[in-house]
Design a protein around this motif. Structure first.
Motif, PDB file in Angstrom:
ATOM      1  N   ALA A   1       0.835  -1.203   0.000  1.00 51.19           N
ATOM      2  CA  ALA A   1       0.000   0.000   0.000  1.00 51.19           C
ATOM      3  C   ALA A   1       0.869   1.253   0.000  1.00 51.19           C
ATOM      4  O   ALA A   1       1.820   1.359   0.757  1.00 51.19           O
ATOM      5  N   GLY A   2       0.536   2.180  -0.869  1.00 50.75           N
ATOM      6  CA  GLY A   2       1.288   3.425  -0.946  1.00 50.75           C
ATOM      7  C   GLY A   2       2.594   3.320  -1.710  1.00 50.75           C
ATOM      8  O   GLY A   2       3.400   4.253  -1.692  1.00 50.75           O
ATOM      9  N   ALA A   3       2.808   2.207  -2.411  1.00 50.99           N
ATOM     10  CA  ALA A   3       4.047   2.041  -3.175  1.00 50.99           C
ATOM     11  C   ALA A   3       4.112   3.056  -4.308  1.00 50.99           C
ATOM     12  O   ALA A   3       3.116   3.297  -4.994  1.00 50.99           O
ATOM     13  N   PRO A   4       5.267   3.660  -4.549  1.00 50.60           N
ATOM     14  CA  PRO A   4       5.379   4.668  -5.601  1.00 50.60           C
ATOM     15  C   PRO A   4       5.252   4.071  -6.994  1.00 50.60           C
ATOM     16  O   PRO A   4       5.635   2.926  -7.232  1.00 50.60           O
ATOM     17  N   ARG A   5       4.725   4.867  -7.891  1.00 52.82           N
ATOM     18  CA  ARG A   5       4.610   4.448  -9.285  1.00 52.82           C
ATOM     19  C   ARG A   5       5.961   4.542  -9.998  1.00 52.82           C
ATOM     20  O   ARG A   5       6.296   3.687 -10.814  1.00 52.82           O
ATOM     21  N   GLN A   6       6.725   5.602  -9.684  1.00 52.51           N
ATOM     22  CA  GLN A   6       7.967   5.816 -10.409  1.00 52.51           C
ATOM     23  C   GLN A   6       8.877   6.791  -9.664  1.00 52.51           C
ATOM     24  O   GLN A   6       8.464   7.453  -8.710  1.00 52.51           O
TER      25      GLN A   6
ATOM     26  N   THR B   1      -1.824   9.489  -6.123  1.00 52.58           N
ATOM     27  CA  THR B   1      -2.814  10.300  -5.416  1.00 52.58           C
ATOM     28  C   THR B   1      -2.331  10.715  -4.031  1.00 52.58           C
ATOM     29  O   THR B   1      -1.464  10.079  -3.438  1.00 52.58           O
ATOM     30  N   ARG B   2      -2.953  11.761  -3.521  1.00 48.56           N
ATOM     31  CA  ARG B   2      -2.659  12.217  -2.160  1.00 48.56           C
ATOM     32  C   ARG B   2      -3.035  11.137  -1.144  1.00 48.56           C
ATOM     33  O   ARG B   2      -2.354  10.976  -0.124  1.00 48.56           O
ATOM     34  N   GLU B   3      -4.089  10.401  -1.421  1.00 48.18           N
ATOM     35  CA  GLU B   3      -4.515   9.360  -0.487  1.00 48.18           C
ATOM     36  C   GLU B   3      -3.439   8.291  -0.342  1.00 48.18           C
ATOM     37  O   GLU B   3      -3.194   7.780   0.759  1.00 48.18           O
TER      38      GLU B   3
ATOM     39  N   ILE C   1      -1.529   7.155   3.041  1.00 46.37           N
ATOM     40  CA  ILE C   1      -1.459   5.750   3.447  1.00 46.37           C
ATOM     41  C   ILE C   1      -0.008   5.344   3.688  1.00 46.37           C
ATOM     42  O   ILE C   1       0.310   4.646   4.655  1.00 46.37           O
ATOM     43  N   ALA C   2       0.899   5.790   2.799  1.00 44.72           N
ATOM     44  CA  ALA C   2       2.316   5.480   2.973  1.00 44.72           C
ATOM     45  C   ALA C   2       2.826   6.034   4.295  1.00 44.72           C
ATOM     46  O   ALA C   2       3.574   5.366   5.023  1.00 44.72           O
ATOM     47  N   ALA C   3       2.413   7.258   4.639  1.00 42.28           N
ATOM     48  CA  ALA C   3       2.826   7.856   5.904  1.00 42.28           C
ATOM     49  C   ALA C   3       2.311   7.035   7.081  1.00 42.28           C
ATOM     50  O   ALA C   3       3.028   6.794   8.066  1.00 42.28           O
ATOM     51  N   ASP C   4       1.079   6.598   6.988  1.00 43.17           N
ATOM     52  CA  ASP C   4       0.453   5.788   8.037  1.00 43.17           C
ATOM     53  C   ASP C   4       1.225   4.482   8.236  1.00 43.17           C
ATOM     54  O   ASP C   4       1.585   4.096   9.361  1.00 43.17           O
ATOM     55  N   ILE C   5       1.496   3.803   7.136  1.00 48.68           N
ATOM     56  CA  ILE C   5       2.164   2.504   7.213  1.00 48.68           C
ATOM     57  C   ILE C   5       3.588   2.631   7.734  1.00 48.68           C
ATOM     58  O   ILE C   5       4.041   1.838   8.576  1.00 48.68           O
TER      59      ILE C   5
END
Length: 339
Positions: free
Chosen positions: A144-149, A223-225, A229-233
């Motif tokens: 979850a929250g993995a970067p695209r690029q 997305t910002r979401e 999520i990345a910050a949360d994890i």
């Protein structure tokens, strides 16, 4: 004038503990290991079109080994090399893993850049990694929250304005914006780009005597979401957030800063504007205008002035900069009724 550079293609970093860094990138960030060669580990984001975008190399301390840009054509690569050498810098032609022929040089402020045209493209066509969408090189990460690029790299230099001029004049970067302190005519930050993004190369002021340092590099999420999520994890898994989530004034991207195990800083970006204006004139921001924080409601932590490798003396803004200037940079709103 021929357009020389197209986009940032990969960064190679060093880590005192390669396996700890790689484990973090795979299990916390969501990157995939694609190769291991002579101690170097090659990783990619799920949306990267080329073989890799991050290389982790063994080293005594965290640093930027090189940042690579793909040129706009084979002819542009030859022209870029000629311009670098005409500017008094002697580079070399090297063979890069899964890229091939590339031109590598160390710029006037000690940063090593790699320019190339040839690439190995990535496309998972079968199995669990294959995407159902033809334009995607692989399936979206299950993390979850993995970067695209990969998104950009921000280096540190002793003279921000001179750095910008050299990279604009020699390699054709577009100068997009800069920050000058409210209290003194000192440039502390600038952004440059090779395309329509607000930047794929950032430049921060470095008061240390150590050349070639890097402040951070950044990934992109859709997305910002996903950023939240990345910050949360990361927080749940014991990795503290250094700064953010918030929005930059310059570029207007949502941002999040954290550290990998080597202590190297990583940024996560999304949002922001695209700028297609061919004759854009860079604006000058002041910290009090929210150049770093769009909402002007939080103070950048002192740790954000740290660059890598560690300075020989005090880091970043500390060495040779008066206390009142440090205060202006780190708490720009206090004297403007917002502190």
């Amino acid at each position: 004038m021929i357009k020389l550079l197209s986009h940032l293609s990969y960064v190679a970093i060093t880590s005192p503990d390669v396996e700890a860094s790689v484990d973090f990138y795979v299990n916390q960030v969501g990157l995939t290991v694609v190769d291991r060669v002579d101690g170097a580990v090659y990783l990619r984001c799920w949306g990267d079109y080329y073989a890799y975008s991050v290389v982790v190399l063994p080293g005594d301390e965290p640093s930027l080994d090189t940042a690579a840009w793909r040129t706009s054509s084979p002819e542009a690569l030859e022209e870029a090399a000629k311009r670098v050498e005409a500017a008094g810098i002697q580079g070399e032609w090297v063979d890069v893993h899964k890229i091939g022929r590339a031109y590598r040089f160390t710029g006037p402020w000690g940063h090593t850049l790699t320019l190339h045209w040839d690439v190995t493209r990535h496309k998972d066509t079968e199995g669990d990694a294959a995407s159902i969408y033809p334009d995607r090189p692989s399936r979206r990460s299950k993390v979850a929250g993995a970067p695209r690029q990969l998104d950009h790299v921000t280096i540190a230099t002793s003279d921000v304005d001179a750095f910008v001029k050299w990279y604009v004049d020699v390699l054709g970067f577009r100068f997009m914006a800069r920050t000058v302190l409210d209290e003194a005519p000192i440039s502390v930050f600038s952004v440059l780009t090779t395309n329509e993004k607000s930047h794929d190369l950032g430049v921060v002021l470095d008061g240390s005597s150590r050349a070639g340092r890097v402040n951070h590099y950044a990934f992109w999420v859709d997305t910002r979401e996903e950023l939240l999520i990345a910050a949360d994890i990361l927080g749940e898994n014991g990795y503290p957030i250094e700064y953010g989530p918030s929005i930059h004034g310059i570029g207007e991207q949502n941002f999040l800063y954290y550290r990998e195990p080597s202590t190297l800083r990583i940024e996560l970006n999304t949002g922001g504007y695209r700028n297609y204006v061919p004759d854009w004139e860079a604006n000058t921001w002041k910290p009090s205008q929210g150049s770093n924080n769009f909402y002007r409601n939080s103070v950048m932590p002192m740790s954000m002035t740290e660059s890598f490798p560690p300075a020989d003396g005090p880091s970043a803004t500390e060495e040779g900069v008066p206390d009142e200037i440090k205060d202006a940079l780190l708490n720009p709103y206090a004297k403007h009724g917002q502190g």
